[in-house]
Design an enzyme around this catalytic site. Structure first.
Site: not given
Length: 315
Positions: A40, A90-91, A115, A180, A184, A212-213
């Protein structure tokens, strides 16, 4: 539980694992015996770059970058008796560095969950090239860089489990998310091809579209809905798909609030005309009902399946 799915001796790499679903993944795999690389970069919710917590990611470029998010997750894993290491690469800038951390610390990579992501939501008429490139860079290029580095390791091991993260925006489109949605759905296409290329080497690749929240959805959804969208509810599917006993490959699933569903392509039988007779737009118009007739359908699963209908015309 004697039949509990475990990952002892395996190494799991999770990008964007400082918060939200990424954190939940990291804690789960560590609790089941895996050694975990918690990647991260850190970041804030302010500015033009925001954490992608709506639809599951936790990676940010821009202001507020900090190592603290990954460190806290590692600390929590270690306090619970697990083994983990933080990674701050960083990815999109150094995806290979994330895998290097895993190999140098633990010697292998068995599980990769792509992710990480960001949002740059705006209507297409207002979208800038910068908005487009930023989302592409993290989601698509970042996933490529991390996966490419992991691919070499997994091929040598003749084993690997990879999860790409798509979204309903990618599967169905969503207003204000052209960048986005593009990224995706691209990740699904990548996963489909990698599933074909990796299967012979024991590498299985699947895609999930979780809901997910999060801090972001708290402002958009009522509390009673958020209470159903616990990140932990996604874990059962991810845990199974990443286990050595699972043979699923090249599939896509929607998941959330205890609901797990597999998606597939469905195609109408369609209209087949003789191309040797000089086809016109009017020919299609006059028989359009056959093009969109869902009473007779097929479920193509490969490029050759798609081509089969065209070959009928040749025959």
């Amino acid at each position: 539980m004697s039949n509990q799915l475990r990952y002892d001796g395996q190494v799991a790499v999770i990008t964007g694992a400082g918060n939200g679903l990424g954190k939940v993944y990291a804690l789960f795999f560590a609790s089941r015996g895996a050694k975990v690389v918690v990647n991260d970069l850190g970041g804030s919710m302010s500015g033009s770059c925001r954490s992608l917590l709506y639809h599951f990611a936790n990676y940010v470029t821009g202001d507020g970058a900090s190592n603290r998010a990954a460190d806290l997750v590692v600390e929590e894993i270690k306090k619970a008796g697990g083994e983990a290491v933080a990674d701050y690469n960083s990815v999109s800038d150094n995806g290979a560095g994330i895998i290097k951390t895993a190999v140098e610390k633990f010697g292998r990579v068995d599980i990769l969950i792509n992710n990480a992501g960001i949002l740059r939501d705006t209507s297409f008429v207002k979208m800038t090239e910068k908005d487009w490139d930023a989302v592409y860079s993290v989601h698509v290029k970042g996933t490529f860089l991390v996966t490419k580095a992991a691919w070499d390791v997994m091929r040598k091991q003749s084993y690997g489990r990879i999860i790409n993260v798509t979204s309903t925006a990618g599967l169905y489109g969503n207003f204000g998310q052209a960048n986005y949605s593009m990224a995706k759905l691209g990740l699904l296409g990548l996963a489909k091809t990698l599933a074909l290329e990796g299967e012979g080497k024991g590498i299985l690749v699947n895609t999930i579209a979780p809901l997910a929240a999060s801090r972001l959805t708290e402002t958009a959804l009522p509390a009673e809905i958020l209470n159903f969208l616990k990140p932990e509810a996604v874990i059962p599917l991810v845990g199974y798909l990443c286990h050595s006993s699972c043979s699923e490959n090249g599939q896509v699933y929607e998941v959330g609030a205890g609901w797990f569903a597999k998606l597939r392509w469905q195609r109408s039988e369609g209209l087949l005309l003789d191309p040797k007779k000089g086809l016109t737009p009017e020919d299609v118009r006059d028989q359009w009902n056959k093009v969109e007739d869902w009473n007779r359908v097929s479920y193509p699963v490969s490029a050759s399946d798609s081509f089969a209908e065209i070959m009928k015309a040749k025959l």
